[in-house]
Write an enzyme that holds these catalytic residues in place. Structure first.
Site, mmCIF file in Angstrom:
data_model
loop_
_atom_site.group_PDB
_atom_site.id
_atom_site.type_symbol
_atom_site.label_atom_id
_atom_site.label_comp_id
_atom_site.label_asym_id
_atom_site.label_seq_id
_atom_site.Cartn_x
_atom_site.Cartn_y
_atom_site.Cartn_z
ATOM 1 N N ASP A 84 -0.236 -30.081 -19.987
ATOM 2 C CA ASP A 84 0.715 -30.660 -20.853
ATOM 3 C C ASP A 84 1.456 -32.073 -20.001
ATOM 4 O O ASP A 84 1.927 -31.801 -18.899
ATOM 5 C CB ASP A 84 1.917 -29.788 -21.013
ATOM 6 C CG ASP A 84 2.874 -30.262 -21.978
ATOM 7 O OD1 ASP A 84 2.691 -30.972 -22.913
ATOM 8 O OD2 ASP A 84 4.275 -29.773 -22.170
ATOM 9 N N ASP A 105 -0.806 -38.199 -20.306
ATOM 10 C CA ASP A 105 0.387 -38.887 -20.830
ATOM 11 C C ASP A 105 0.495 -40.315 -20.100
ATOM 12 O O ASP A 105 1.176 -40.389 -19.203
ATOM 13 C CB ASP A 105 1.434 -38.126 -20.821
ATOM 14 C CG ASP A 105 2.785 -38.824 -21.396
ATOM 15 O OD1 ASP A 105 2.470 -40.121 -21.942
ATOM 16 O OD2 ASP A 105 3.707 -38.127 -21.317
ATOM 17 N N GLU A 135 -1.389 -39.903 -25.678
ATOM 18 C CA GLU A 135 0.034 -39.973 -26.278
ATOM 19 C C GLU A 135 0.355 -41.563 -26.571
ATOM 20 O O GLU A 135 0.017 -42.440 -25.356
ATOM 21 C CB GLU A 135 1.170 -39.313 -25.261
ATOM 22 C CG GLU A 135 2.582 -39.744 -25.864
ATOM 23 C CD GLU A 135 3.595 -38.951 -25.163
ATOM 24 O OE1 GLU A 135 3.236 -38.008 -24.738
ATOM 25 O OE2 GLU A 135 4.812 -39.389 -25.001
ATOM 26 N N HIS A 177 12.039 -33.647 -26.714
ATOM 27 C CA HIS A 177 11.994 -32.471 -25.959
ATOM 28 C C HIS A 177 13.439 -31.785 -25.727
ATOM 29 O O HIS A 177 14.501 -32.325 -25.600
ATOM 30 C CB HIS A 177 11.257 -32.650 -24.589
ATOM 31 C CG HIS A 177 9.955 -33.255 -24.646
ATOM 32 N ND1 HIS A 177 9.576 -34.091 -24.111
ATOM 33 C CD2 HIS A 177 8.837 -32.417 -25.164
ATOM 34 C CE1 HIS A 177 8.231 -34.197 -24.364
ATOM 35 N NE2 HIS A 177 7.653 -33.394 -24.874
ATOM 36 N N HIS A 207 5.329 -33.054 -30.525
ATOM 37 C CA HIS A 207 6.189 -32.573 -29.182
ATOM 38 C C HIS A 207 7.427 -32.206 -29.880
ATOM 39 O O HIS A 207 7.792 -32.432 -30.865
ATOM 40 C CB HIS A 207 6.154 -33.421 -28.071
ATOM 41 C CG HIS A 207 4.450 -33.548 -27.520
ATOM 42 N ND1 HIS A 207 4.375 -32.965 -26.318
ATOM 43 C CD2 HIS A 207 3.191 -34.184 -27.836
ATOM 44 C CE1 HIS A 207 3.194 -33.395 -25.801
ATOM 45 N NE2 HIS A 207 2.561 -33.688 -26.718
ATOM 46 N N ASN A 231 8.362 -25.281 -26.269
ATOM 47 C CA ASN A 231 8.769 -24.573 -25.127
ATOM 48 C C ASN A 231 9.994 -24.252 -24.814
ATOM 49 O O ASN A 231 10.269 -23.153 -24.591
ATOM 50 C CB ASN A 231 8.362 -26.081 -24.112
ATOM 51 C CG ASN A 231 8.625 -25.429 -22.487
ATOM 52 O OD1 ASN A 231 8.860 -24.235 -22.228
ATOM 53 N ND2 ASN A 231 8.816 -26.335 -21.716
HETATM 54 P P1 13P Z 1 10.411 -28.294 -26.594
HETATM 55 O O1 13P Z 1 10.645 -27.909 -25.155
HETATM 56 O O2 13P Z 1 11.227 -29.268 -27.304
HETATM 57 O O3 13P Z 1 9.947 -27.193 -27.464
HETATM 58 O O4 13P Z 1 9.016 -29.184 -26.517
HETATM 59 C C1 13P Z 1 7.896 -28.851 -25.850
HETATM 60 C C2 13P Z 1 6.943 -29.733 -25.889
HETATM 61 O O5 13P Z 1 6.774 -30.718 -26.459
HETATM 62 C C3 13P Z 1 5.892 -29.740 -24.572
HETATM 63 O O6 13P Z 1 5.283 -30.751 -24.533
#
Ligand code: 13P
Length: 291
Positions: A84, A105, A135, A177, A207, A231
């Site tokens: 990621d 990225d 990205e 995020h 994301h 996440n």
């Molecule tokens: P969140 O932590 O906002 O759910 O986003 C996760 C993410 O995009 C990981 O690349």
């Protein structure tokens, strides 16, 4: 066996659903995500940031752990192990360690450099069972040291990167995020529509999946989003459940200090959250193939 994410994402575009990327932090997390996906008969992408990889003693440790778990847990759904938000060097390291999917990225780099490095990785992964996510346009918020103002992606840049032949494309459309602020205006569907028109059937990645209202998730999927990253939401339910364990004094029971008991409610909470997301994204019962 791990598979590339390409097949599952192409299938998701055609079937108008999205595959969840759930980030992992440790063995319990990984077991919870795999258990939920297997029970829901859903393909899944395990996301590992460089920070989480370092925390788990490096990408090789993670790849070995996940491969062993697929075997001992008899996981029958397609699983991709995905870097990621990798830098160029992290992408090479993760490939070397046996990851089956990579996100490079380059969104914070000058566009020409993003293009050049993405192109190199397209050539490197071509013909291998390895998917590549690129990205364009930063994702808002802060994650793992990556801070971005959440710019909205330039449609021409999206098309240029997509035309390189990446497997999927993350494009900033006002997503952030972490937890969304109360005054968040929502996803930019006008931009998403333009991007979709420009890149055709290229799977798009959303994301910042935590806390996006379900109607916006569904609309994004209808407009070509085929991978949604989650996440923070798993972290929150995990911590809430473990906190409750202590608040209820369960650690004071005989052997209540056993870490397997302490972490069990957090594990259960992740299983439930992942199942809920799989249903919301529509990927339940879509694991009917292996690459
Ligand atoms: P969140 O932590 O906002 O759910 O986003 C996760 C993410 O995009 C990981 O690349």
């Amino acid at each position: 066996m791990l598979v590339s994410a390409k097949g599952m994402l192409d299938k998701a575009v055609a079937g108008k659903y999205a595959v969840g990327q759930f980030n992992i932090n440790n063995l319990e997390w990984t077991k919870a995500v795999l258990t939920a996906s297997n029970e829901m008969n859903s393909p899944v992408i395990l996301g590992v940031s460089s920070g989480a990889g370092k925390y788990m003693c490096g990408f090789k440790t993670v790849a070995n752990m996940v491969n062993a778990m697929l075997d001992t847990m008899n996981i029958s759904v397609p699983v991709a192990l995905h870097l990621d938000h990798g830098t160029y060097d992290a992408a090479l390291d993760a490939i070397d360690a046996g990851f089956s999917s990579i996100m490079f990225d380059g969104s914070s780099l000058p566009f020409e450099e993003n293009l050049e490095k993405t192109k190199y990785l397209v050539n490197l992964t071509a013909g291998k069972s390895l998917s590549l996510e690129a990205e364009v346009g930063g994702i808002g918020g802060e994650e793992d040291g990556h801070t971005s103002m959440g710019e909205v992606a330039d449609v021409n840049e999206c098309k240029t990167i997509a035309d390189l032949g990446v497997s999927c494309l993350a494009a900033g459309i006002g997503n952030i995020h972490g937890v969304y602020p109360d005054n968040w205006p929502g996803l930019r569907f006008d931009v998403l529509e333009e991007i979709k028109k420009a890149v055709g059937d290229m799977p798009l990645v959303l994301h910042g999946g935590t806390g996006i209202p379900e109607d916006q998730i569904k609309k994004a999927i209808s407009l070509g989003v085929a991978k949604i990253n989650v996440n923070t939401e798993c972290q929150i339910v995990f911590t809430d459940a473990v906190r409750k364990y202590f608040e209820e004094g369960l650690d004071n029971r005989p052997k209540g200090f056993d870490p397997r008991k302490v972490l069990a409610p957090g594990y259960d909470a992740i299983v439930e959250k992942v199942k809920e997301k799989i249903v919301e994204f529509g990927s339940d019962n879509k694991a009917c193939y292996k690459e």
